[in-house]
Design an enzyme around this catalytic site. Sequence first.
Site, PDB file in Angstrom:
ATOM      1  N   HIS A  43      -1.144   0.064  -4.261  1.00  0.00           N
ATOM      2  CA  HIS A  43      -1.840  -0.352  -5.482  1.00  0.00           C
ATOM      3  C   HIS A  43      -2.904  -1.401  -5.175  1.00  0.00           C
ATOM      4  O   HIS A  43      -4.065  -1.279  -5.586  1.00  0.00           O
ATOM      5  CB  HIS A  43      -0.815  -0.902  -6.476  1.00  0.00           C
ATOM      6  CG  HIS A  43      -1.374  -1.265  -7.813  1.00  0.00           C
ATOM      7  ND1 HIS A  43      -1.062  -0.592  -8.967  1.00  0.00           N
ATOM      8  CD2 HIS A  43      -2.231  -2.253  -8.198  1.00  0.00           C
ATOM      9  CE1 HIS A  43      -1.702  -1.128  -9.995  1.00  0.00           C
ATOM     10  NE2 HIS A  43      -2.413  -2.150  -9.551  1.00  0.00           N
ATOM     11  N   GLU A  44      -2.522  -2.416  -4.417  1.00  0.00           N
ATOM     12  CA  GLU A  44      -3.463  -3.499  -4.137  1.00  0.00           C
ATOM     13  C   GLU A  44      -4.534  -3.081  -3.142  1.00  0.00           C
ATOM     14  O   GLU A  44      -5.671  -3.566  -3.209  1.00  0.00           O
ATOM     15  CB  GLU A  44      -2.709  -4.738  -3.642  1.00  0.00           C
ATOM     16  CG  GLU A  44      -1.618  -5.243  -4.581  1.00  0.00           C
ATOM     17  CD  GLU A  44      -2.093  -5.468  -6.013  1.00  0.00           C
ATOM     18  OE1 GLU A  44      -3.304  -5.720  -6.226  1.00  0.00           O
ATOM     19  OE2 GLU A  44      -1.249  -5.386  -6.928  1.00  0.00           O
ATOM     20  N   HIS A  79      -7.378  -1.629  -5.032  1.00  0.00           N
ATOM     21  CA  HIS A  79      -8.286  -2.683  -5.521  1.00  0.00           C
ATOM     22  C   HIS A  79      -9.188  -3.179  -4.391  1.00  0.00           C
ATOM     23  O   HIS A  79     -10.395  -3.392  -4.591  1.00  0.00           O
ATOM     24  CB  HIS A  79      -7.479  -3.848  -6.083  1.00  0.00           C
ATOM     25  CG  HIS A  79      -6.753  -3.544  -7.351  1.00  0.00           C
ATOM     26  ND1 HIS A  79      -7.316  -2.857  -8.392  1.00  0.00           N
ATOM     27  CD2 HIS A  79      -5.483  -3.861  -7.746  1.00  0.00           C
ATOM     28  CE1 HIS A  79      -6.439  -2.749  -9.387  1.00  0.00           C
ATOM     29  NE2 HIS A  79      -5.326  -3.349  -9.012  1.00  0.00           N
TER      30      HIS A  79
END
Length: 245
Positions: free
Chosen positions: A124-125, A128
């Site tokens: 998920h990160e 980003h």
Amino acid sequence: MAAAAPAPGERRAAGEEQEEDDDLGYRLFPERRKQPQSFLARSLFTFHNRCQVMLRMTLDTNPHARLLLEAMKQSGCTVFNDRHFSCEDCDSCVGGGFDSATSQIVLCQNNIRHQSQMNRVVTHELIHAFDHCRAHVDWFKNVKHLACSEIRAANLSGDCTLMNEIARFKFGLKQHQQTCVRDRAIRSILAVRKVSKETAEKAVNEVFDACFNDLEPFGRIPHSKSDAKRAFKDFQNRDRYNANL
């Protein structure tokens, strides 16, 4: 969830919807404001050691993470373990965050308890971080930019697999992926920005179709580890093809 916060103390621009005391997500990551501990001090904490071991396992073996790391390297943003990941204690409501001020991924060592959870948080990160690398994302002033990256992270990280949704006691099947992605993107925005739910929903709705269908660098929604492995193989083959042009 993207912390995506400027350095502590940086003020917002006039006219933004955030309140003056909005810390843009730093309240969820209290160790961001402290002086880093020495290696000896950190090595005494079991949570920290466990986090480091699980992180290494994810980076070495998880196909989602390996694809993202390779894609970032190809984009000129090589990720280094010691520089770009930090295991820290966080607020109990978050598993991780991306701090764009330092280009660093925060992993919440007190909240990540299982390898599968570490895999999802890192993926998920990293999404980003990949968005931060490839695009001029205005994390601080443009909530639609944040919404877009949150949509992509929820869609591509495995956050919305059917099994994860069942574990959250959500059993809807019709447009399951879209519903989950929309909900989790809104929740993430509300966690790191002091905006109204209506503002978060509006931002997500305005960019949803374009960002939901932006599947880079996977090329597909990786619903399972086998999907991610195929996406990684396709990405490698694409690079080899482009290199021969």
